[in-house]
Design an enzyme around this catalytic site. Structure first.
Site: not given
Ligand code: PRP
Length: 172
Positions: A100, A128, A150, A156, A162
């Site tokens: 992201d 993204k 998403v 989640d 999930r």
């Molecule tokens: C999400 C995803 C990545 C991170 C990406 O994790 O799994 O680890 O965000 O985002 P970024 O590129 O902006 O750093 P999240 O913090 O939602 O935890 P999860 O995997 O436990 O859902």
């Protein structure tokens, strides 16, 4: 209850994951590879990806927490669970569900590189590009998606969804 709209179907995911697995099998021919999944979102992708790779594959998991996602900057990521083995001399693929802003992968890339693996590559099921804040690239990318929220296939919304087999957009 949120309204969910399928963005990437389970069939398209399975097909793309198999392509990535074949690519990895080719790129690392004759070598062992350690898949490092980032908890929790990457767990589903990692387990499917591992089964499409025809090599000596091992798995490990790492946990991070990020704060204030909307205003993330480097340094706001914290390690919550470390790997169970050292990485020196090992070919590592860091596996994420979504790239992201790039803050998480950038943090983890630096952390793992300091442990002197034989090599380190990044695999992300989704990316993204519109949200990128840190210049970090993944060698293996499943799908490039628009800036929509998403869920599913590991991703989640408040810890729910999930387990959905498809990647879906949340429409409030
Ligand atoms: C999400 C995803 C990545 C991170 C990406 O994790 O799994 O680890 O965000 O985002 P970024 O590129 O902006 O750093 P999240 O913090 O939602 O935890 P999860 O995997 O436990 O859902």
């Amino acid at each position: 209850m949120a309204n969910l709209e399928v963005l990437i179907s389970r069939n398209r995911i399975a097909q793309r994951v198999a392509e990535l697995g074949a690519e990895i099998t080719h790129d690392y021919a004759g070598q062992s590879v350690l898949l490092v999944g980032v908890l929790k979102g990457a767990a589903v992708f990692l387990c499917d990806l591992a089964r499409t790779i025809d090599l000596d594959v091992r798995m490990d998991f790492i946990g991070v927490s990020s704060y204030g996602k909307a205003s993330t900057s480097s340094g706001e990521v914290q390690l919550t669970k470390d790997l169970s083995e050292p990485l020196d001399g090992i070919h590592v693929i860091l596996v994420e569900d979504i790239l992201d802003t790039g803050v998480t992968l950038n943090f983890l890339k630096q952390l793992l590189m300091a442990r002197k693996p034989a090599s380190l590559k990044l695999a992300a099921l989704l990316e993204k590009p519109a949200r990128r804040k840190v210049d970090v690239q993944a060698e293996y990318i499943g799908f490039t998606i628009p800036d929509e929220f998403v869920v599913g296939y590991g991703l989640d919304y408040g810890e729910r969804y999930r387990n959905l087999p498809d990647v879906c957009v949340v429409r409030e």
